[in-house]
Write a protein that holds these residues in place. Structure first.
Motif, PDB file in Angstrom:
ATOM      1  N   LYS A   3       0.847  -1.187   0.000  1.00  0.00           N
ATOM      2  CA  LYS A   3       0.000   0.000   0.000  1.00  0.00           C
ATOM      3  C   LYS A   3       0.883   1.237   0.000  1.00  0.00           C
ATOM      4  N   GLU A   4       0.506   2.225  -0.745  1.00  0.00           N
ATOM      5  CA  GLU A   4       1.217   3.491  -0.749  1.00  0.00           C
ATOM      6  C   GLU A   4       0.579   4.387   0.318  1.00  0.00           C
ATOM      7  N   TYR A   5       1.361   4.766   1.309  1.00  0.00           N
ATOM      8  CA  TYR A   5       0.876   5.596   2.398  1.00  0.00           C
ATOM      9  C   TYR A   5       1.152   7.058   2.117  1.00  0.00           C
ATOM     10  N   SER A   6       0.196   7.903   2.518  1.00  0.00           N
ATOM     11  CA  SER A   6       0.454   9.334   2.478  1.00  0.00           C
ATOM     12  C   SER A   6       1.281   9.678   3.711  1.00  0.00           C
ATOM     13  N   VAL A   7       1.855  10.856   3.704  1.00  0.00           N
ATOM     14  CA  VAL A   7       2.628  11.305   4.862  1.00  0.00           C
ATOM     15  C   VAL A   7       1.749  11.261   6.107  1.00  0.00           C
ATOM     16  N   GLN A   8       0.524  11.737   5.995  1.00  0.00           N
ATOM     17  CA  GLN A   8      -0.368  11.784   7.152  1.00  0.00           C
ATOM     18  C   GLN A   8      -0.757  10.382   7.636  1.00  0.00           C
ATOM     19  N   GLU A   9      -0.974   9.445   6.727  1.00  0.00           N
ATOM     20  CA  GLU A   9      -1.270   8.057   7.130  1.00  0.00           C
ATOM     21  C   GLU A   9      -0.075   7.440   7.855  1.00  0.00           C
ATOM     22  N   ALA A  10       1.119   7.709   7.339  1.00  0.00           N
ATOM     23  CA  ALA A  10       2.331   7.182   7.972  1.00  0.00           C
ATOM     24  C   ALA A  10       2.502   7.770   9.372  1.00  0.00           C
ATOM     25  N   LEU A  11       2.274   9.059   9.504  1.00  0.00           N
ATOM     26  CA  LEU A  11       2.373   9.704  10.807  1.00  0.00           C
ATOM     27  C   LEU A  11       1.331   9.148  11.780  1.00  0.00           C
ATOM     28  N   LYS A  12       0.129   8.932  11.290  1.00  0.00           N
ATOM     29  CA  LYS A  12      -0.940   8.382  12.139  1.00  0.00           C
ATOM     30  C   LYS A  12      -0.556   6.992  12.655  1.00  0.00           C
ATOM     31  N   LEU A  13      -0.046   6.140  11.774  1.00  0.00           N
ATOM     32  CA  LEU A  13       0.410   4.806  12.186  1.00  0.00           C
ATOM     33  C   LEU A  13       1.530   4.903  13.215  1.00  0.00           C
ATOM     34  N   ALA A  14       2.484   5.779  12.962  1.00  0.00           N
ATOM     35  CA  ALA A  14       3.620   5.927  13.866  1.00  0.00           C
ATOM     36  C   ALA A  14       3.178   6.453  15.228  1.00  0.00           C
ATOM     37  N   ILE A  15       2.275   7.410  15.249  1.00  0.00           N
ATOM     38  CA  ILE A  15       1.776   7.975  16.509  1.00  0.00           C
ATOM     39  C   ILE A  15       1.104   6.901  17.342  1.00  0.00           C
ATOM     40  N   LYS A  16       0.239   6.127  16.720  1.00  0.00           N
ATOM     41  CA  LYS A  16      -0.479   5.061  17.445  1.00  0.00           C
ATOM     42  C   LYS A  16       0.504   4.014  17.961  1.00  0.00           C
ATOM     43  N   ALA A  17       1.424   3.577  17.130  1.00  0.00           N
ATOM     44  CA  ALA A  17       2.390   2.551  17.533  1.00  0.00           C
ATOM     45  C   ALA A  17       3.285   3.046  18.669  1.00  0.00           C
ATOM     46  N   GLU A  18       3.733   4.284  18.585  1.00  0.00           N
ATOM     47  CA  GLU A  18       4.614   4.830  19.616  1.00  0.00           C
ATOM     48  C   GLU A  18       3.868   5.019  20.933  1.00  0.00           C
ATOM     49  N   LYS A  19       2.618   5.433  20.881  1.00  0.00           N
ATOM     50  CA  LYS A  19       1.814   5.572  22.122  1.00  0.00           C
ATOM     51  C   LYS A  19       1.598   4.208  22.755  1.00  0.00           C
ATOM     52  N   ASP A  20       1.293   3.200  21.945  1.00  0.00           N
ATOM     53  CA  ASP A  20       1.119   1.842  22.474  1.00  0.00           C
ATOM     54  C   ASP A  20       2.404   1.358  23.145  1.00  0.00           C
ATOM     55  N   SER A  21       3.541   1.622  22.508  1.00  0.00           N
ATOM     56  CA  SER A  21       4.829   1.224  23.085  1.00  0.00           C
ATOM     57  C   SER A  21       5.094   1.970  24.379  1.00  0.00           C
ATOM     58  N   MET A  22       4.798   3.266  24.403  1.00  0.00           N
ATOM     59  CA  MET A  22       4.993   4.058  25.612  1.00  0.00           C
ATOM     60  C   MET A  22       4.156   3.485  26.757  1.00  0.00           C
ATOM     61  N   ASP A  23       2.891   3.193  26.479  1.00  0.00           N
ATOM     62  CA  ASP A  23       2.005   2.638  27.506  1.00  0.00           C
ATOM     63  C   ASP A  23       2.528   1.298  28.022  1.00  0.00           C
ATOM     64  N   PHE A  24       3.043   0.472  27.121  1.00  0.00           N
ATOM     65  CA  PHE A  24       3.619  -0.815  27.504  1.00  0.00           C
ATOM     66  C   PHE A  24       4.775  -0.602  28.482  1.00  0.00           C
ATOM     67  N   TYR A  25       5.697   0.295  28.122  1.00  0.00           N
ATOM     68  CA  TYR A  25       6.874   0.512  28.959  1.00  0.00           C
ATOM     69  C   TYR A  25       6.519   1.157  30.298  1.00  0.00           C
ATOM     70  N   VAL A  26       5.551   2.062  30.299  1.00  0.00           N
ATOM     71  CA  VAL A  26       5.108   2.667  31.560  1.00  0.00           C
ATOM     72  C   VAL A  26       4.557   1.581  32.486  1.00  0.00           C
ATOM     73  N   ARG A  27       3.729   0.709  31.938  1.00  0.00           N
ATOM     74  CA  ARG A  27       3.140  -0.354  32.752  1.00  0.00           C
ATOM     75  C   ARG A  27       4.204  -1.344  33.232  1.00  0.00           C
TER      76      ARG A  27
END
Length: 165
Positions: A3-27
């Motif tokens: 799939k060809e991602y737009s800049v905004q789609e890529a940023l959205k994926l990265a934001i969600k993944a990084e928040k999930d990782s942050m929550d994992f590490y905090v816990r």
């Protein structure tokens, strides 16, 4: 063909993944008994938070709200890795299991973002994914070193045997 991602789609994926990782590490840090492991997990949570902010600064979408509200939003308890962490905590499996889960998650992220980057034409989007890959490789190395310490391994070649297979 990918799939060809737009800049905004890529940023959205990265934001969600990084928040999930942050929550994992905090816990994981909140239940770590080993002080060194706790500090590593807190450092990783802090780095993930910085990544979220970096990506958020370039994101034009509105579904996340403002950065402060998004960062304070509830954990995605349906995230598979987070669910595995909660199970490990309930079974009192400790830092070792948290580190194993973190290694698996980071390895999966490296693979996912590498594949996404390979299929992207837009150089800015490709750079977003490549940056995430590089940062995640650094996290993997840090976690592997701490895992080796927790397991009282003698050198990095042991990490190859037990972790990277």
């Amino acid at each position: 063909m990918g799939k060809e991602y737009s800049v905004q789609e890529a940023l959205k994926l990265a934001i969600k993944a990084e928040k999930d990782s942050m929550d994992f590490y905090v816990r994981a840090a909140s239940v770590a008994k080993n002080e060194r492991a706790k500090k590593v997990l807190e450092l990783l949570a802090s780095e993930e938070a910085a990544h979220v902010k970096h990506f958020f600064d370039h994101y034009k979408g509105t579904e996340f709200g403002d950065l402060q509200s998004f960062m304070a939003s509830p954990v995605d308890t349906k995230n598979p890795t987070y669910m595995k962490l909660e199970k490990a905590i309930s079974e009192e499996m400790g830092e070792q299991k948290a580190m194993e889960l973190a290694l698996q998650e980071e390895k999966a992220c490296i693979s996912q973002y590498t594949q996404l980057a390979a299929g992207v034409v837009d150089p800015m989007v490709k750079a977003i994914f490549e940056r995430v890959v590089k940062e995640t490789e650094g996290h993997f190395a840090l976690i592997a070193a701490e895992y080796a310490h927790i397991m009282a391994m003698l050198n990095d070649s042991d990490v190859d045997t037990y972790v990277r297979e």
